[in-house]
Write a protein that holds these residues in place. Structure first.
Motif, PDB file in Angstrom:
ATOM      1  N   TYR A  83       0.806  -1.219   0.000  1.00  0.00           N
ATOM      2  CA  TYR A  83       0.000   0.000   0.000  1.00  0.00           C
ATOM      3  C   TYR A  83       0.838   1.267   0.000  1.00  0.00           C
ATOM      4  CZ  TYR A  83      -4.225  -2.725   0.813  1.00  0.00           C
ATOM      5  OH  TYR A  83      -5.274  -3.589   0.685  1.00  0.00           O
ATOM      6  N   ALA A  84       2.110   1.165   0.331  1.00  0.00           N
ATOM      7  CA  ALA A  84       2.947   2.362   0.432  1.00  0.00           C
ATOM      8  C   ALA A  84       2.943   3.157  -0.865  1.00  0.00           C
ATOM      9  CB  ALA A  84       4.378   1.972   0.813  1.00  0.00           C
ATOM     10  N   THR A  85       2.818   2.462  -1.994  1.00  0.00           N
ATOM     11  CA  THR A  85       2.843   3.157  -3.296  1.00  0.00           C
ATOM     12  C   THR A  85       1.452   3.297  -3.912  1.00  0.00           C
ATOM     13  OG1 THR A  85       3.211   1.047  -4.423  1.00  0.00           O
ATOM     14  CG2 THR A  85       5.154   2.319  -3.769  1.00  0.00           C
ATOM     15  N   ARG A  86       0.431   2.793  -3.266  1.00  0.00           N
ATOM     16  CA  ARG A  86      -0.892   2.797  -3.887  1.00  0.00           C
ATOM     17  C   ARG A  86      -1.918   3.638  -3.157  1.00  0.00           C
ATOM     18  NH1 ARG A  86      -3.920  -1.760  -4.701  1.00  0.00           N
ATOM     19  NH2 ARG A  86      -3.091  -2.907  -2.915  1.00  0.00           N
ATOM     20  N   VAL A  87      -1.603   4.130  -1.936  1.00  0.00           N
ATOM     21  CA  VAL A  87      -2.597   4.879  -1.168  1.00  0.00           C
ATOM     22  C   VAL A  87      -2.315   6.373  -1.226  1.00  0.00           C
ATOM     23  CG1 VAL A  87      -3.079   2.975   0.380  1.00  0.00           C
ATOM     24  CG2 VAL A  87      -1.290   4.609   0.966  1.00  0.00           C
ATOM     25  N   SER A  88      -3.409   7.123  -1.154  1.00  0.00           N
ATOM     26  CA  SER A  88      -3.348   8.589  -1.083  1.00  0.00           C
ATOM     27  C   SER A  88      -4.663   9.064  -0.498  1.00  0.00           C
ATOM     28  CB  SER A  88      -3.096   9.200  -2.461  1.00  0.00           C
ATOM     29  OG  SER A  88      -4.165   8.879  -3.325  1.00  0.00           O
ATOM     30  N   ILE A  89      -4.780  10.379  -0.249  1.00  0.00           N
ATOM     31  CA  ILE A  89      -5.985  10.954   0.349  1.00  0.00           C
ATOM     32  C   ILE A  89      -6.324  12.226  -0.398  1.00  0.00           C
ATOM     33  CG2 ILE A  89      -4.756  12.310   2.087  1.00  0.00           C
ATOM     34  CD1 ILE A  89      -7.025  11.545   4.047  1.00  0.00           C
ATOM     35  N   ASP A  90      -7.622  12.476  -0.611  1.00  0.00           N
ATOM     36  CA  ASP A  90      -8.015  13.704  -1.317  1.00  0.00           C
ATOM     37  C   ASP A  90      -8.420  14.766  -0.319  1.00  0.00           C
ATOM     38  OD1 ASP A  90     -10.505  12.951  -0.472  1.00  0.00           O
ATOM     39  OD2 ASP A  90     -11.241  12.323  -2.452  1.00  0.00           O
TER      40      ASP A  90
END
Length: 562
Positions: A83-90
């Motif tokens: 998940y370190a490279t696949r998660v983000s937040i808007d």
């Protein structure tokens, strides 16, 4: 220790209320970006300090994903795994997970920490994937009657959840019965992706009813995201021959000399290509063909014929062939020469296989069958005998010549139109054509010869009374006859004398008629004078006349009589 965590511990130790709301649910598409809302997208509290996203590992432990403080625009990614490279937040604090896979089907929790409260909002993620393809493998080209045949294997690959496969025939759902219909389903899970591949194999034994309808099968893939129907067919049905039919390929009726083809047809599919033909006791194998030809068939070929399957001689058919024939033979042919007065008989020999008609013609005109008890010249001619039946005809004939020595039938004379000549006509019968000879010199000869009758005319100018002979002859004999011919000048004088006598007779008749008229006039005058004197005497005496009317009537009658 992380400062955010430290701050969180401080809040907890200070007795801030910690609440966990009910679990939400999010459906995502495989390979797309998963959007997990925080608190169903509600705005954060005004005293927000930070928001943290975490997830539940397969072993039940919590895994951190990222933290975003209210005072900082950038989030801090805390995940150390995939998940370190696949998660983000808007900006609405929604968790974004790129490249969704089935491994992302977990519970993700949004923790909202404010000055006065700490709230957690768990959300369960479900990842769906429609089949990447729906294909039919191992397709057949043909079905077999009463024999199970694999129609094909329908494969719906890489789906989540697994697709459901059903089969239809001409729009009707098929249900396995273990005999004519056998459906074998299977499913395979890809351990790397977790996606399911569903397969279904259909075996079908065609029935007699399928032969006429040529069935069309369809594989129906059913999935929550998409349904797909893939058709197969229509299929030809192969089935063994159960019966054969023998056909006679020829004009009807069959007559001698025809070429007759025997055609053996079977009801199987595909039709068989080899047959046995049973020809007058002989069995003949014909390969790669269904027919056998009898060339120039004769009447001896009449009989029963059979054909059978080369691989099953018990399946056979038969037909009877009748060969029609006609023969004619006359006892007289060519040119037949006979003598007038002879008898002549004709024998007609004929043979036929059925009803027939016979017709005689003479010189092209229909006549009865000729029988000659005594030949005449008129019997001569070309005779044809014709015997016929359907598609058959025989014709034979002969030319009859009737010969005989010439016989004179007539010798006549008459004055020509100019009164200066006489025309003599001699008529005779005879064959060959007779020659004419006259005993006097002549002019303007005319002759005809038709059907044995000869006519010869000559013109003569006799100065004296003559006896003229007409002689006819041919190779068989001769005949002669004479006639008296008077001089044209003597006849002229006799004509004048007869005219004078006629004039004297006319004068005598006229005199007699005139005398009669004069006598009648005298009698009438005397009668008038008598009547006049009689009437005057009555007036003088003054006597009354009686019976006057009766006397008048009598007088009138006497007057009329005179």
């Amino acid at each position: 220790m992380d400062s955010t965590l430290s701050l969180f511990l401080v809040f907890v130790s200070a007795g801030i209320l910690h609440q966990v709301r009910g679990t939400g649910k999010v459906t995502a598409l495989y390979g797309e970006t998963i959007v997990v809302p925080c608190n169903r997208g509600a705005p954060p509290p005004q005293d927000l300090m930070f928001i943290k996203w975490k997830y539940e590992r397969d072993d039940g432990s919590a895994g951190d994903l990222l933290v975003k403080q209210a005072s900082n625009d950038k989030a801090t990614v805390q995940a150390t795994d995939d998940y370190a490279t696949r998660v983000s937040i808007d900006d609405k604090f929604n968790l974004l997970i790129s490249k969704a896979s089935l491994l992302d089907q977990k519970t993700f929790t949004c923790m909202v920490v404010s000055v006065t409260n700490l709230m957690e909002y768990p959300v369960t993620v479900v990842v769906l994937k429609k089949p990447s393809s729906v294909d039919i493998m191992d397709k057949t080209d043909v079905l077999h009657k009463d024999k199970p045949t694999t129609v094909g294997t329908c494969v719906a690959a890489d789906a989540n959840p697994a697709a459901t496969i059903t089969w239809t025939k001409n729009g009707t759902l098929l249900v396995t019965d273990g005999k004519a219909i056998v459906i074998t389903p299977s499913m395979k899970l890809d351990p790397a992706t977790g996606l399911s591949t569903t397969s279904s194999t259909l075996q079908y034994a065609a029935t007699k009813e399928d032969i006429g309808i040529r069935p069309v099968f369809a594989c129906v893939s059913t999935h929550v995201l998409a349904n797909k129907t893939t058709e197969l067919g229509p299929f030809p049905i192969h089935y063994p021959s159960e019966q054969v039919n023998l056909q006679i390929m020829s004009k009807s009726p069959i007559v001698e000399g025809d070429n007759v083809t025997l055609k053996c047809k079977a009801d199987g599919n595909p039709p068989p290509s080899s047959f046995f033909f049973h020809i007058k006791g002989q069995k003949m194998l014909v390969e790669n063909s269904d027919n056998f030809t009898l060339s120039g068939i004769s009447r001896e070929a009449t009989g029963e014929y059979k054909c059978s399957l080369a691989d099953n001689e018990k399946v056979e058919a038969s037909q009877s062939i009748v060969v029609n024939y006609l023969n004619l033979n006359l006892s007289l042919t060519g040119r037949v020469v006979k003598t007038v007065g002879d008898a002549l008989s004709i024998k007609v020999e004929k043979s036929a296989s059925g009803d027939h008609k016979i017709k005689w013609t003479k010189n092209g005109n229909i006549v009865n069958e000729p029988q000659f008890s005594k030949l005449t010249y008129s019997d001569a001619g070309v005779y044809l005998c014709e015997v016929s039946m359907t598609r058959l005809m025989q014709r034979q004939g002969f030319e009859l010549v009737v010969e005989g020595k010439p016989v004179i039938t007539s010798l006549t004379k008459h004055r020509a139109g100019d009164a200066q000549h006489k025309v003599l006509t001699c008529e005779a019968e005879g064959v060959p054509e007779p020659e004419f000879q006259w005993s006097v010199n002549s002019t303007d000869e005319q002759s005809t010869y038709i059907n044995g009758k000869a006519i010869h005319k000559i013109t003569v100018t006799p100065m004296l009374n003559l006896t003229v002979s007409c002689r006819v002859s041919n190779k068989l004999g001769e005949d002669v006859i004479s006639i008296n011919v008077s001089s044209v000048f003597k006849e002229e004088n006799e004509k004048k004398d007869s005219q004078g006598d006629s004039e004297d007779q006319s004068k005598l008749i006229v005199g007699v008629v005139v005398g009669l008229i004069v006598a009648a006039a005298i009698v009438g005058l005397i009668y008038w004078l008598y009547m006049k004197n009689t009437r005057q005497g009555s007036w003088k005496t003054g006597e009354k006349e009686t019976g006057t009317s009766e006397e008048s009537k009598k007088l009138e009658e006497n007057n009329h009589a005179v």
